[in-house]
Design an enzyme around this catalytic site. Structure first.
Site, PDB file in Angstrom:
ATOM      1  N   ASP A 334     -46.765  -5.661 -46.143  1.00 21.91           N
ATOM      2  CA  ASP A 334     -47.125  -5.246 -45.286  1.00 21.91           C
ATOM      3  C   ASP A 334     -45.954  -5.547 -44.098  1.00 21.91           C
ATOM      4  OD1 ASP A 334     -48.495  -5.813 -42.295  1.00 21.91           O
ATOM      5  OD2 ASP A 334     -49.582  -4.644 -43.994  1.00 21.91           O
ATOM      6  N   LEU A 361     -50.599  -1.934 -42.020  1.00 25.40           N
ATOM      7  CA  LEU A 361     -50.368  -0.675 -42.935  1.00 25.40           C
ATOM      8  C   LEU A 361     -50.734  -1.046 -43.857  1.00 25.40           C
ATOM      9  CD1 LEU A 361     -46.155  -1.898 -42.075  1.00 25.40           C
ATOM     10  CD2 LEU A 361     -47.989  -0.095 -41.065  1.00 25.40           C
ATOM     11  N   ASP A 362     -51.483  -1.734 -44.395  1.00 25.03           N
ATOM     12  CA  ASP A 362     -52.049  -2.234 -45.936  1.00 25.03           C
ATOM     13  C   ASP A 362     -53.421  -1.656 -45.845  1.00 25.03           C
ATOM     14  OD1 ASP A 362     -50.572  -3.764 -47.927  1.00 25.03           O
ATOM     15  OD2 ASP A 362     -51.127  -5.412 -46.904  1.00 25.03           O
ATOM     16  N   HIS A 363     -53.883  -1.906 -45.094  1.00 21.78           N
ATOM     17  CA  HIS A 363     -55.495  -1.260 -44.682  1.00 21.78           C
ATOM     18  C   HIS A 363     -55.414  -0.266 -44.719  1.00 21.78           C
ATOM     19  CE1 HIS A 363     -58.142  -5.053 -45.163  1.00 21.78           C
ATOM     20  NE2 HIS A 363     -56.937  -5.829 -45.008  1.00 21.78           N
TER      21      HIS A 363
END
Length: 518
Positions: A334, A361-363
């Site tokens: 991320d 971005l990850d979540h």
């Protein structure tokens, strides 16, 4: 078209169902220049709606249950790694060598949380792998100050490490990889064969929560945050999730705890335990992979190869940069994607890059992937076919930077990259969102002026400063005992009427479970 409607359309959902979603807006959370709060709530809302849709398909004769998205719960979940406490201890999110560095001509971000990436970074720069952290920080900083940022990026990548030079949105949009990402839909979906329609076993009536994924087996071959968030969500919804890792590549302990709720954890060496893997695959309903594109193909783990051996499978894949373009095989995280795609420039100042208030971005990509799996299962029950779902952090970054499609657009194949429909601005202009570019005005809503500026040598990651996700997270935090000690953790934000509100299983030690279905 609002945010949830856009995501739901990309997922192929019935537009009429979006009326089942209600949102409790909390403008004080996830403050940023870019519309992080809107993205986060849209990803979670679409995932919850996909869960409610599948629940109605299996066991809710009264229609699709109502969905409620609370921005406070979403913010707590998107910063879950910072709320986590293990026996009262606060986890370490970023290692000393995971940081932004000044270079001779700009900035570069390195990621060295994993020991093997740390060793490769030091080796790429001609430093001993066992250099103590404080000395290593000083030595790396001195070396990078005299080198061009993109030269560092290429040198570290060639050594198997993870480093990305800072780019403006315009530089990313003009790059070959930026163009490749912009040409893809937010969520890629498809049919791999003509296997028969899936027949679900009825969800047993009980006084407990409605679990739309009950009875489904999910083989979790993911790491870091995005993939484990997706499978953690499927576990919440009743799936039997078995995470499988290589025995010689352990997950970071705190990261494993944060994303391990609801799952079992096993190790398996695919180079010598292929038969054991095939036994797991033979009874799996969903396979989720999160390794670099192509890295698992030698084990027969491409979507088509998996579906050929297990017709009726749903195969979900995620990557950092996408499975296309010249960066398809590159490592990414991320924080690196924020730097490479221009987000760090947008969130910073003329002097220093910034960061989002969460690893959004990850979540966000994790919830998009879970939503794609749930929708694929629903579509299988109607039309059959093995299915694939694919997402990328860089594509989520493009959506965040540009906003969703204009009203009526499908999203597929649309020019939709950083600096697209919402325009772009570099750090020199303060990162103000405009309406230029190739598309229409963004419908995603503006963020606030709040942002996090990363100082030179900052070892933190996105959103490390201040209260995690905004003020007042306590309503969405819980404590429970676990095999690892007493845990404080963020509750799941995916909520629908009659659905689960917490995971049934606390995380256990990494790799402690048998590599078999129960």
């Amino acid at each position: 078209m609002d945010e949830i409607e856009y995501v739901w359309s990309v997922l192929g959902g019935d537009a009429a169902l979006t009326t089942r979603v209600a949102r409790a807006a909390r403008p004080e959370v996830l403050e940023a220049r870019l519309p992080v709060r809107a993205l986060a709530s849209a990803c979670v809302g679409a995932c919850a709606l996909a869960a409610a849709e599948l629940a109605a398909r299996r066991a809710a004769p009264g229609g699709v249950p109502a969905v409620r998205v609370d921005d406070g719960a979403v913010a707590a979940a998107f910063t879950s790694e910072r709320h986590l406490r293990i026996g009262g201890r606060e986890p370490v999110s970023f290692a000393p060598l995971s940081r932004l560095w000044r270079t001779a001509d700009g900035w570069v971000r390195t990621h060295a949380n994993y020991p093997h990436h740390r060793a490769r970074l030091l080796a790429a720069l001609g430093l001993a792998r066992d250099t103590e952290d404080t000395r290593a920080v000083d030595a790396v900083g001195s070396l990078l100050a005299g080198l061009p940022a993109r030269s560092v990026e290429e040198t570290v990548y060639a050594a198997g490490g993870a480093a990305v030079a800072l780019r403006t949105p315009e530089e990313w949009a003009a790059s070959e990889q930026g163009r490749a990402v912009a040409g893809r839909p937010l969520v890629e979906r498809g049919v791999l064969d003509v296997s028969p329609a899936r027949t679900f076993a009825p969800v047993p009536p009980s006084a407990g929560a409605l679990l739309p994924a009950a009875g489904l087996r999910v083989l979790d071959l993911t790491r870091v945050i995005a993939g484990p968030v997706a499978t953690r969500t499927l576990a919440l919804l009743g799936a039997d999730v078995l995470r499988v890792d290589p025995p010689g590549l352990p997950e970071l302990p705190d990261q494993h705890v944060d994303t391990g709720f609801g799952k079992r954890s096993a190790t398996l060496d695919l180079t010598c335990d292929q038969a054991a893997f095939e036994e797991l695959l033979g009874a799996a309903d969903v396979v989720v992979t999160g390794y670099r594109p192509g890295s698992l193909d030698r084990f027969g783990l491409s979507p088509r190869a998996l579906a050929a051996r297990r017709p009726g499978l749903v195969v979900a894949r995620l990557s950092a940069w996408g499975a296309y373009g010249p960066w398809a095989g590159r490592r990414g995280f991320d924080s690196l994607v924020q730097v490479g795609t221009g987000i760090a420039a947008l969130e910073g100042t003329a002097d220093r890059p910034g960061a989002l208030p969460a690893q959004a971005l990850d979540h966000g990509t994790g919830y998009l992937l879970a939503a794609g799996v749930l929708r694929a299962l629903t579509e299988q029950s109607r039309h059959g076919g093995s299915r694939y779902v694919e997402v990328a952090l860089a594509r989520t970054a493009a959506w965040l930077s540009a906003g969703p499609a204009p009203d009526g657009a499908s999203g597929a194949g649309r020019p939709h990259g950083v600096g697209g429909s919402a325009g772009s601005a570099s750090a020199d202009t303060g990162g103000t969102r405009g309406t230029g570019g190739t598309g229409g005005p963004s419908t995603m809503g503006t963020g606030s002026g709040a942002h996090r500026v990363c100082a030179a040598g900052d070892a933190g990651g996105p959103g490390d400063a201040g209260d995690a996700g905004g003020p007042g997270a306590s309503p969405w935090l819980r404590e429970r005992e676990s095999p690892l000690g007493r845990l404080r953790y963020a509750l799941p934000p995916v909520r629908f009427e009659g659905g689960p509100t917490d995971w049934e299983r606390a995380p256990g030690p990494w790799g402690a479970d048998a590599a078999r279905w129960v």
